[in-house]
Design a protein around this motif. Structure first.
Motif, PDB file in Angstrom:
ATOM      1  N   TYR A  70       0.834  -1.204   0.000  1.00  0.00           N
ATOM      2  CA  TYR A  70       0.000   0.000   0.000  1.00  0.00           C
ATOM      3  C   TYR A  70       0.869   1.254   0.000  1.00  0.00           C
ATOM      4  CZ  TYR A  70      -3.678  -3.282   1.260  1.00  0.00           C
ATOM      5  OH  TYR A  70      -4.557  -4.342   1.260  1.00  0.00           O
ATOM      6  N   ASP A  71       0.333   2.333  -0.540  1.00  0.00           N
ATOM      7  CA  ASP A  71       1.005   3.623  -0.511  1.00  0.00           C
ATOM      8  C   ASP A  71       0.711   4.276   0.842  1.00  0.00           C
ATOM      9  OD1 ASP A  71       2.185   5.969  -2.379  1.00  0.00           O
ATOM     10  OD2 ASP A  71       0.686   6.788  -1.027  1.00  0.00           O
ATOM     11  N   VAL A  72       1.735   4.411   1.683  1.00  0.00           N
ATOM     12  CA  VAL A  72       1.536   4.849   3.065  1.00  0.00           C
ATOM     13  C   VAL A  72       2.242   6.178   3.313  1.00  0.00           C
ATOM     14  CG1 VAL A  72       1.885   4.284   5.496  1.00  0.00           C
ATOM     15  CG2 VAL A  72       1.331   2.464   3.870  1.00  0.00           C
ATOM     16  N   THR A  73       1.502   7.093   3.923  1.00  0.00           N
ATOM     17  CA  THR A  73       2.043   8.363   4.396  1.00  0.00           C
ATOM     18  C   THR A  73       1.876   8.402   5.906  1.00  0.00           C
ATOM     19  OG1 THR A  73       1.484   9.500   2.334  1.00  0.00           O
ATOM     20  CG2 THR A  73       1.839  10.876   4.290  1.00  0.00           C
ATOM     21  N   ALA A  74       2.923   8.792   6.605  1.00  0.00           N
ATOM     22  CA  ALA A  74       2.894   8.821   8.071  1.00  0.00           C
ATOM     23  C   ALA A  74       3.157  10.234   8.566  1.00  0.00           C
ATOM     24  CB  ALA A  74       3.931   7.863   8.648  1.00  0.00           C
ATOM     25  N   VAL A  75       2.411  10.631   9.599  1.00  0.00           N
ATOM     26  CA  VAL A  75       2.632  11.902  10.280  1.00  0.00           C
ATOM     27  C   VAL A  75       2.836  11.608  11.760  1.00  0.00           C
ATOM     28  CG1 VAL A  75       1.631  14.133  10.926  1.00  0.00           C
ATOM     29  CG2 VAL A  75       1.260  13.218   8.623  1.00  0.00           C
ATOM     30  N   GLU A  76       3.921  12.103  12.315  1.00  0.00           N
ATOM     31  CA  GLU A  76       4.236  11.857  13.717  1.00  0.00           C
ATOM     32  C   GLU A  76       4.762  13.148  14.353  1.00  0.00           C
ATOM     33  OE1 GLU A  76       5.111  10.653  17.451  1.00  0.00           O
ATOM     34  OE2 GLU A  76       3.762   9.700  16.004  1.00  0.00           O
ATOM     35  N   LEU A  77       4.240  13.470  15.527  1.00  0.00           N
ATOM     36  CA  LEU A  77       4.624  14.692  16.222  1.00  0.00           C
ATOM     37  C   LEU A  77       6.004  14.593  16.854  1.00  0.00           C
ATOM     38  CD1 LEU A  77       3.732  17.525  17.283  1.00  0.00           C
ATOM     39  CD2 LEU A  77       2.792  16.328  19.287  1.00  0.00           C
ATOM     40  N   VAL A  78       6.335  13.428  17.426  1.00  0.00           N
ATOM     41  CA  VAL A  78       7.550  13.274  18.217  1.00  0.00           C
ATOM     42  C   VAL A  78       8.726  12.916  17.301  1.00  0.00           C
ATOM     43  CG1 VAL A  78       8.628  12.015  20.120  1.00  0.00           C
ATOM     44  CG2 VAL A  78       6.190  12.576  20.225  1.00  0.00           C
ATOM     45  N   ARG A  79       9.741  13.760  17.289  1.00  0.00           N
ATOM     46  CA  ARG A  79      10.872  13.585  16.372  1.00  0.00           C
ATOM     47  C   ARG A  79      11.599  12.252  16.596  1.00  0.00           C
ATOM     48  NH1 ARG A  79      13.269  17.336  13.304  1.00  0.00           N
ATOM     49  NH2 ARG A  79      12.186  19.017  14.404  1.00  0.00           N
ATOM     50  N   HIS A  80      11.736  11.851  17.855  1.00  0.00           N
ATOM     51  CA  HIS A  80      12.401  10.586  18.176  1.00  0.00           C
ATOM     52  C   HIS A  80      11.677   9.415  17.513  1.00  0.00           C
ATOM     53  CE1 HIS A  80      14.362   7.448  20.550  1.00  0.00           C
ATOM     54  NE2 HIS A  80      13.164   6.988  20.865  1.00  0.00           N
ATOM     55  N   ASN A  81      10.354   9.377  17.635  1.00  0.00           N
ATOM     56  CA  ASN A  81       9.572   8.314  16.992  1.00  0.00           C
ATOM     57  C   ASN A  81       9.717   8.351  15.479  1.00  0.00           C
ATOM     58  OD1 ASN A  81       8.618   7.421  19.440  1.00  0.00           O
ATOM     59  ND2 ASN A  81       6.627   8.414  19.278  1.00  0.00           N
ATOM     60  N   LEU A  82       9.673   9.559  14.925  1.00  0.00           N
ATOM     61  CA  LEU A  82       9.768   9.709  13.476  1.00  0.00           C
ATOM     62  C   LEU A  82      11.097   9.177  12.956  1.00  0.00           C
ATOM     63  CD1 LEU A  82       8.253  10.921  11.004  1.00  0.00           C
ATOM     64  CD2 LEU A  82       9.588  13.003  11.378  1.00  0.00           C
ATOM     65  N   GLY A  83      12.165   9.433  13.688  1.00  0.00           N
ATOM     66  CA  GLY A  83      13.469   8.929  13.282  1.00  0.00           C
ATOM     67  C   GLY A  83      13.515   7.415  13.250  1.00  0.00           C
ATOM     68  N   ARG A  84      12.918   6.783  14.253  1.00  0.00           N
ATOM     69  CA  ARG A  84      12.893   5.321  14.291  1.00  0.00           C
ATOM     70  C   ARG A  84      12.044   4.766  13.150  1.00  0.00           C
ATOM     71  NH1 ARG A  84      11.407   3.037  19.974  1.00  0.00           N
ATOM     72  NH2 ARG A  84      11.947   1.112  18.863  1.00  0.00           N
ATOM     73  N   LEU A  85      10.940   5.432  12.839  1.00  0.00           N
ATOM     74  CA  LEU A  85      10.101   4.992  11.727  1.00  0.00           C
ATOM     75  C   LEU A  85      10.886   5.034  10.420  1.00  0.00           C
ATOM     76  CD1 LEU A  85       6.423   6.108  11.104  1.00  0.00           C
ATOM     77  CD2 LEU A  85       8.034   5.923   9.235  1.00  0.00           C
ATOM     78  N   LYS A  86      11.602   6.130  10.193  1.00  0.00           N
ATOM     79  CA  LYS A  86      12.359   6.268   8.946  1.00  0.00           C
ATOM     80  C   LYS A  86      13.469   5.236   8.847  1.00  0.00           C
ATOM     81  CE  LYS A  86      11.495  11.189   8.095  1.00  0.00           C
ATOM     82  NZ  LYS A  86      12.095  12.541   7.976  1.00  0.00           N
ATOM     83  N   GLN A  87      14.028   4.832   9.986  1.00  0.00           N
ATOM     84  CA  GLN A  87      15.048   3.783   9.975  1.00  0.00           C
ATOM     85  C   GLN A  87      14.475   2.445   9.529  1.00  0.00           C
ATOM     86  OE1 GLN A  87      16.557   3.818  13.982  1.00  0.00           O
ATOM     87  NE2 GLN A  87      17.997   5.482  13.598  1.00  0.00           N
ATOM     88  N   LYS A  88      13.207   2.219   9.833  1.00  0.00           N
ATOM     89  CA  LYS A  88      12.574   0.939   9.513  1.00  0.00           C
ATOM     90  C   LYS A  88      12.174   0.829   8.050  1.00  0.00           C
ATOM     91  CE  LYS A  88      10.465   0.277  14.095  1.00  0.00           C
ATOM     92  NZ  LYS A  88       9.174   0.143  14.800  1.00  0.00           N
ATOM     93  N   SER A  89      11.828   1.965   7.422  1.00  0.00           N
ATOM     94  CA  SER A  89      11.304   1.902   6.059  1.00  0.00           C
ATOM     95  C   SER A  89      11.621   3.181   5.304  1.00  0.00           C
ATOM     96  CB  SER A  89       9.782   1.691   6.080  1.00  0.00           C
ATOM     97  OG  SER A  89       9.250   1.754   4.771  1.00  0.00           O
TER      98      SER A  89
END
Length: 264
Positions: A70-89
């Motif tokens: 699926y084409d997925v777009t993610a929005v996250e407020l917390v920078r720490h969480n966002l960094g971990r998400l980007k590391q995963k995918s």
């Protein structure tokens, strides 16, 4: 940093959802996400179905959905969480942002919008309403919004009675006369009842298709779930999925997911 950012810098959401009680919530939520997606897939390839994950955290839902094509777009407020998400995918379009303001996205951009976090942390009904209004705006007509909440009675039973804070909670105004958690009960989390959710839907003009008890009794019986064999635990999952739409179980669930239809 805000209090919320400091909290999520320490809190391991992946670990929670990988625990047995967390697996109940994750498996249930994914089952209903897939049900919604199945209704949209006729005549479409998966990459043509656009999913928005608001409050995406570290990608617990975004990553597997992206891996499914699926084409997925993610929005996250917390920078720490966002960094971990980007590391995963690297295939997820991931942005830091606030679910109350989605101005970077045009109207009618997404087929399914997940709101699996923002409504936990907003105390004012007006702020919750802004999140749902923005989710509705960016979701196509005929699309779905799945909105998650933390339920009031779970919090009262667990923190108040099980952990024996009930007298303190009443005395200090953490609970009102009807035992509804006030905003002073928890500075990070907002607890709601079914009538609160219904009022938000009416204010925003969203039609409920169904509401589910995402984890049902799982949070109350964590030690017992942990003691089950894997085969016994799988049977509990089957039981939970068979009963999670029952309204007589809804209010005492730790989390609920409201499945909403967007009509414009």
């Amino acid at each position: 940093m805000t209090e919320l950012e400091l909290y999520y810098n320490k809190f391991n959401e992946d670990k929670r959802l990988d625990s047995r009680h967390g697996r109940v919530e994750f498996v249930t939520s994914m089952k209903y996400i897939h049900d919604c997606l199945a209704g949209l897939e006729e005549g479409k390839s998966r990459e043509d179905i656009h999913i928005l994950d608001l409050g995406a955290g570290t990608g617990r839902y975004s990553v597997p959905l992206s891996e499914e094509g699926y084409d997925v777009t993610a929005v996250e407020l917390v920078r720490h969480n966002l960094g971990r998400l980007k590391q995963k995918s690297s295939s997820i379009k991931a942005y830091q942002g606030n679910a109350m303001n989605l101005k970077r996205f045009a109207d009618d951009s997404f087929d399914v919008t997940l709101v699996f976090g923002p409504l936990y942390h907003l105390h004012d009904p007006e702020d919750k309403q802004k999140v749902l209004e923005e989710a509705k705006r960016v979701t196509k007509s005929g699309g779905k919004i799945l909105a998650a909440y933390i339920m009031n009675e779970f919090s009262v039973i667990t923190y108040g009675f099980k952990e024996r804070h009930i007298l303190e909670s009443v005395k200090t105004g953490m609970l009102d006369e009807s035992y509804h958690c006030t905003r002073t009960a928890n500075s990070l989390y907002s607890m709601v009842r079914l009538e609160d959710i219904a009022a938000l839907n009416e204010a925003v003009g969203l039609q409920r298709e169904k509401i589910i008890a995402a984890d049902g009794s799982a949070n109350y019986i964590r030690p017992y779930l942990n003691a089950l064999t894997e085969e016994e635990f799988e049977e509990f999952i089957h039981y939970h999925l068979a009963t999670c739409e029952r309204m007589d179980l809804m209010g005492a669930s730790g989390h609920t997911v409201d499945i909403l239809s967007v009509q414009k």
